[in-house]
Motif scaffolding. Sequence first.
Motif, PDB file in Angstrom:
ATOM      1  N   PRO A 104       0.797  -1.238   0.000  1.00  0.00           N
ATOM      2  CA  PRO A 104       0.000   0.000   0.000  1.00  0.00           C
ATOM      3  C   PRO A 104       0.824   1.280   0.000  1.00  0.00           C
ATOM      4  O   PRO A 104       0.313   2.339  -0.328  1.00  0.00           O
ATOM      5  CB  PRO A 104      -0.820  -0.121   1.298  1.00  0.00           C
ATOM      6  CG  PRO A 104      -0.751  -1.557   1.688  1.00  0.00           C
ATOM      7  CD  PRO A 104       0.559  -2.051   1.192  1.00  0.00           C
ATOM      8  N   SER A 105       2.116   1.194   0.374  1.00  0.00           N
ATOM      9  CA  SER A 105       2.925   2.401   0.505  1.00  0.00           C
ATOM     10  C   SER A 105       3.710   2.747  -0.753  1.00  0.00           C
ATOM     11  O   SER A 105       4.684   3.494  -0.698  1.00  0.00           O
ATOM     12  CB  SER A 105       3.902   2.248   1.675  1.00  0.00           C
ATOM     13  OG  SER A 105       4.758   1.121   1.469  1.00  0.00           O
ATOM     14  N   LEU A 106       3.296   2.232  -1.898  1.00  0.00           N
ATOM     15  CA  LEU A 106       4.011   2.523  -3.139  1.00  0.00           C
ATOM     16  C   LEU A 106       4.006   4.015  -3.437  1.00  0.00           C
ATOM     17  O   LEU A 106       2.985   4.682  -3.318  1.00  0.00           O
ATOM     18  CB  LEU A 106       3.353   1.781  -4.316  1.00  0.00           C
ATOM     19  CG  LEU A 106       3.539   0.268  -4.402  1.00  0.00           C
ATOM     20  CD1 LEU A 106       2.731  -0.280  -5.570  1.00  0.00           C
ATOM     21  CD2 LEU A 106       5.010  -0.081  -4.563  1.00  0.00           C
ATOM     22  N   THR A 107       5.155   4.546  -3.844  1.00  0.00           N
ATOM     23  CA  THR A 107       5.219   5.931  -4.292  1.00  0.00           C
ATOM     24  C   THR A 107       4.748   6.018  -5.745  1.00  0.00           C
ATOM     25  O   THR A 107       4.626   5.002  -6.432  1.00  0.00           O
ATOM     26  CB  THR A 107       6.652   6.466  -4.196  1.00  0.00           C
ATOM     27  OG1 THR A 107       7.477   5.717  -5.103  1.00  0.00           O
ATOM     28  CG2 THR A 107       7.199   6.339  -2.785  1.00  0.00           C
ATOM     29  N   ASP A 108       4.516   7.238  -6.211  1.00  0.00           N
ATOM     30  CA  ASP A 108       4.081   7.414  -7.600  1.00  0.00           C
ATOM     31  C   ASP A 108       5.127   6.882  -8.575  1.00  0.00           C
ATOM     32  O   ASP A 108       4.792   6.225  -9.572  1.00  0.00           O
ATOM     33  CB  ASP A 108       3.813   8.894  -7.877  1.00  0.00           C
ATOM     34  CG  ASP A 108       2.540   9.380  -7.209  1.00  0.00           C
ATOM     35  OD1 ASP A 108       1.726   8.526  -6.806  1.00  0.00           O
ATOM     36  OD2 ASP A 108       2.375  10.608  -7.087  1.00  0.00           O
ATOM     37  N   ALA A 109       6.408   7.165  -8.283  1.00  0.00           N
ATOM     38  CA  ALA A 109       7.465   6.693  -9.179  1.00  0.00           C
ATOM     39  C   ALA A 109       7.525   5.173  -9.198  1.00  0.00           C
ATOM     40  O   ALA A 109       7.715   4.555 -10.250  1.00  0.00           O
ATOM     41  CB  ALA A 109       8.813   7.279  -8.741  1.00  0.00           C
ATOM     42  N   SER A 110       7.324   4.548  -8.028  1.00  0.00           N
ATOM     43  CA  SER A 110       7.346   3.094  -7.965  1.00  0.00           C
ATOM     44  C   SER A 110       6.144   2.489  -8.681  1.00  0.00           C
ATOM     45  O   SER A 110       6.250   1.451  -9.334  1.00  0.00           O
ATOM     46  CB  SER A 110       7.368   2.638  -6.508  1.00  0.00           C
ATOM     47  OG  SER A 110       8.556   3.065  -5.867  1.00  0.00           O
ATOM     48  N   ARG A 111       4.986   3.130  -8.580  1.00  0.00           N
ATOM     49  CA  ARG A 111       3.800   2.659  -9.280  1.00  0.00           C
ATOM     50  C   ARG A 111       4.039   2.666 -10.784  1.00  0.00           C
ATOM     51  O   ARG A 111       3.667   1.723 -11.492  1.00  0.00           O
ATOM     52  CB  ARG A 111       2.586   3.528  -8.950  1.00  0.00           C
ATOM     53  CG  ARG A 111       2.017   3.328  -7.568  1.00  0.00           C
ATOM     54  CD  ARG A 111       0.800   4.191  -7.341  1.00  0.00           C
ATOM     55  NE  ARG A 111      -0.341   3.706  -8.119  1.00  0.00           N
ATOM     56  CZ  ARG A 111      -0.853   4.330  -9.169  1.00  0.00           C
ATOM     57  NH1 ARG A 111      -0.317   5.461  -9.600  1.00  0.00           N
ATOM     58  NH2 ARG A 111      -1.896   3.823  -9.804  1.00  0.00           N
ATOM     59  N   GLN A 112       4.653   3.727 -11.274  1.00  0.00           N
ATOM     60  CA  GLN A 112       4.885   3.828 -12.710  1.00  0.00           C
ATOM     61  C   GLN A 112       5.917   2.792 -13.168  1.00  0.00           C
ATOM     62  O   GLN A 112       5.768   2.198 -14.242  1.00  0.00           O
ATOM     63  CB  GLN A 112       5.323   5.243 -13.062  1.00  0.00           C
ATOM     64  CG  GLN A 112       4.220   6.266 -12.801  1.00  0.00           C
ATOM     65  CD  GLN A 112       4.558   7.642 -13.352  1.00  0.00           C
ATOM     66  OE1 GLN A 112       5.366   7.778 -14.257  1.00  0.00           O
ATOM     67  NE2 GLN A 112       3.926   8.656 -12.796  1.00  0.00           N
ATOM     68  N   ALA A 113       6.953   2.576 -12.354  1.00  0.00           N
ATOM     69  CA  ALA A 113       7.940   1.556 -12.720  1.00  0.00           C
ATOM     70  C   ALA A 113       7.310   0.167 -12.718  1.00  0.00           C
ATOM     71  O   ALA A 113       7.573  -0.654 -13.603  1.00  0.00           O
ATOM     72  CB  ALA A 113       9.116   1.611 -11.739  1.00  0.00           C
ATOM     73  N   LEU A 114       6.450  -0.089 -11.733  1.00  0.00           N
ATOM     74  CA  LEU A 114       5.774  -1.380 -11.673  1.00  0.00           C
ATOM     75  C   LEU A 114       4.810  -1.538 -12.844  1.00  0.00           C
ATOM     76  O   LEU A 114       4.698  -2.622 -13.436  1.00  0.00           O
ATOM     77  CB  LEU A 114       5.020  -1.502 -10.346  1.00  0.00           C
ATOM     78  CG  LEU A 114       4.422  -2.865 -10.010  1.00  0.00           C
ATOM     79  CD1 LEU A 114       5.508  -3.939 -10.007  1.00  0.00           C
ATOM     80  CD2 LEU A 114       3.703  -2.810  -8.671  1.00  0.00           C
ATOM     81  N   ALA A 115       4.118  -0.461 -13.204  1.00  0.00           N
ATOM     82  CA  ALA A 115       3.206  -0.510 -14.354  1.00  0.00           C
ATOM     83  C   ALA A 115       3.962  -0.840 -15.630  1.00  0.00           C
ATOM     84  O   ALA A 115       3.466  -1.584 -16.486  1.00  0.00           O
ATOM     85  CB  ALA A 115       2.473   0.821 -14.497  1.00  0.00           C
ATOM     86  N   GLN A 116       5.154  -0.306 -15.769  1.00  0.00           N
ATOM     87  CA  GLN A 116       5.955  -0.616 -16.954  1.00  0.00           C
ATOM     88  C   GLN A 116       6.241  -2.115 -17.060  1.00  0.00           C
ATOM     89  O   GLN A 116       6.183  -2.701 -18.139  1.00  0.00           O
ATOM     90  CB  GLN A 116       7.268   0.164 -16.921  1.00  0.00           C
ATOM     91  CG  GLN A 116       7.090   1.647 -17.149  1.00  0.00           C
ATOM     92  CD  GLN A 116       8.407   2.384 -17.133  1.00  0.00           C
ATOM     93  OE1 GLN A 116       9.388   1.904 -16.573  1.00  0.00           O
ATOM     94  NE2 GLN A 116       8.431   3.557 -17.738  1.00  0.00           N
ATOM     95  N   ALA A 117       6.542  -2.720 -15.908  1.00  0.00           N
ATOM     96  CA  ALA A 117       6.797  -4.159 -15.918  1.00  0.00           C
ATOM     97  C   ALA A 117       5.547  -4.924 -16.331  1.00  0.00           C
ATOM     98  O   ALA A 117       5.615  -5.881 -17.119  1.00  0.00           O
ATOM     99  CB  ALA A 117       7.261  -4.608 -14.530  1.00  0.00           C
ATOM    100  N   HIS A 118       4.397  -4.516 -15.817  1.00  0.00           N
ATOM    101  CA  HIS A 118       3.151  -5.177 -16.193  1.00  0.00           C
ATOM    102  C   HIS A 118       2.831  -4.954 -17.675  1.00  0.00           C
ATOM    103  O   HIS A 118       2.275  -5.837 -18.342  1.00  0.00           O
ATOM    104  CB  HIS A 118       2.003  -4.652 -15.332  1.00  0.00           C
ATOM    105  CG  HIS A 118       2.086  -5.042 -13.889  1.00  0.00           C
ATOM    106  ND1 HIS A 118       2.517  -6.280 -13.477  1.00  0.00           N
ATOM    107  CD2 HIS A 118       1.797  -4.349 -12.751  1.00  0.00           C
ATOM    108  CE1 HIS A 118       2.486  -6.338 -12.158  1.00  0.00           C
ATOM    109  NE2 HIS A 118       2.052  -5.177 -11.697  1.00  0.00           N
ATOM    110  N   ILE A 119       3.165  -3.781 -18.186  1.00  0.00           N
ATOM    111  CA  ILE A 119       2.928  -3.509 -19.607  1.00  0.00           C
ATOM    112  C   ILE A 119       3.736  -4.472 -20.469  1.00  0.00           C
ATOM    113  O   ILE A 119       3.236  -5.010 -21.472  1.00  0.00           O
ATOM    114  CB  ILE A 119       3.276  -2.040 -19.934  1.00  0.00           C
ATOM    115  CG1 ILE A 119       2.243  -1.097 -19.318  1.00  0.00           C
ATOM    116  CG2 ILE A 119       3.347  -1.824 -21.449  1.00  0.00           C
ATOM    117  CD1 ILE A 119       2.621   0.372 -19.401  1.00  0.00           C
ATOM    118  N   VAL A 120       4.987  -4.704 -20.083  1.00  0.00           N
ATOM    119  CA  VAL A 120       5.800  -5.664 -20.823  1.00  0.00           C
ATOM    120  C   VAL A 120       5.139  -7.040 -20.798  1.00  0.00           C
ATOM    121  O   VAL A 120       5.072  -7.749 -21.818  1.00  0.00           O
ATOM    122  CB  VAL A 120       7.221  -5.735 -20.230  1.00  0.00           C
ATOM    123  CG1 VAL A 120       8.012  -6.870 -20.882  1.00  0.00           C
ATOM    124  CG2 VAL A 120       7.946  -4.416 -20.437  1.00  0.00           C
TER     125      VAL A 120
END
Length: 537
Positions: free
Chosen positions: A117-133
């Motif tokens: 739950p404590s993900l930062t905005d930058a971490s959310r975007q980096a994680l989203a990139q992995a899911h996009i791949v």
Amino acid sequence: MTDRTGLTERTEPMDDTESTDSTKRTDDLDRPRNIAELPFFAGGSPISIPDEDPSDALLVHRRHGDGPTSATAPAAVDPLWAGGLDGSLPVSLPWDIVAGLREQVANLLAQSELASPSLTDASRQALAQAHIVDVIRSQVDDMVRLAGGTSAWDPRTQTAMAKAIFDSLFKLGRLQPLVEQPEVENIDIYGYDNVWLTYASGEKKRHEPVASSDADLMAEIAFLAARGGESGRAFTATNPILDMDLPGGARLAAVAPPISPRPKIVIRIHRFVDITLDDLVVNHGTLTHPMSAFLDAAVRAGKSIVVAGHPNAGKTTLVRALCNSMDPMEEIVTIEKERELHLDRMGDRHHIVTALQYRPGQGERTSDGSRPGEITLVELLEEALRLNAQRIVVGEVRGGEIDAMFQAMQAGVGSLSTLHAESPSNAIERMATLTQKSLNTSDAYAYRQIAQHINFIVQVSKVRDLATGRVRRIITEISEVGPGEGSRPIATPIFRADPYTHEQVTANRPRDETLAQLVHAGFDPALLIPTQGGAPS
């Protein structure tokens, strides 16, 4: 049978040779093995993420079937597909598939956020990139399995799909390529297929459709409005009016049926967020050096200034420049219906900024006219006074904000606001009308508030440069507000631009008391002496 890719699935069995060939084609396919191999995430410099904390730790994630891999920050957009001069992608994307993949990524991201739950905005975007791949690779695998490797997306299309999904989640979706064009200032959408771009030169160009239907356009805008979490806003037939700030500093205003025949969206793009008065003098020709020095001293002396002009005249940009004349250690509170000033994003220019934003309510109006959950500008102002605000900046004044503006000018040391008006004299009348209408007062009371609390009105306008033919923004008048005949205050021009040549010259000297305060703040009164040609020295 047709699958979600729009390809026809083969029903007859494959023989061993064909199966081997298909497997070989799959192996030969240029599939990314890690996040850095997808063209969208390759490159030397990261995408600029508003409010990103450079110290944010990068996530470690695991993709399906892969070992642990560290997620990198979003990478630079590949110039091959970032958009041509007309803002369109050089590949035609299946936007229905983009929407489906976006939903898959959003669901995966939601699961990740539940686990952390404590993900930062930058971490959310980096994680989203992995899911996009992940989802793109899965989609390509499906396409190869169903129709062979030659029908699968090539790396260029995969890159474009990755960008489209990322933009849909964190930026403006299909509108993002339009916003990325450096010369575009306004985007006007009159239904999905009637799109117009206004450039800095004043030229208008028609653009290709930005959706497949009005319903699709409505759904995209509704997604943008709702994704803000607690600050999200509704855009539906029951809530057909939408005003909101967008990632990157743009502002969106929209209306929809039943109050308009078709959805209408206007996006205004603020190109100059971190800007100073000197920048406006040297790089944009908005004002002269004497005018810049005068306004700089007025801000430092704690004078209250109203910036007036027509829509898109440059009012907000000028207010940002005026704010940058404040001491970096002054405690500033901004109060806006939609965040546009973004003083909190200017680093060392302002160290202590609290950006407050109006929150619309939901449901039926109560007996006092408010909606449940609504937080008004006046309520924000009352809170600002508890936050030790030295400067209170009230954004655009369109109605009830007038009360907040006057209270801010009473309570703070030199407030700033913007107003729609065609001249300083018209601005006085408009403020008086808004005061009478909003506060149910007499014109005498309204005029008294204006005379007591507003020191200067700065008029900005768009004009066509006689030499280049391009449209540019200039200050056409700087007026001091003072007592007039009866109760009505008057606006005495200190600087004024010729209506035909646009030459900016000194018109009058301010009152002695005002001039003394400006001189104390560092203004050189010799700058008010006209040259032989009539322009200030």
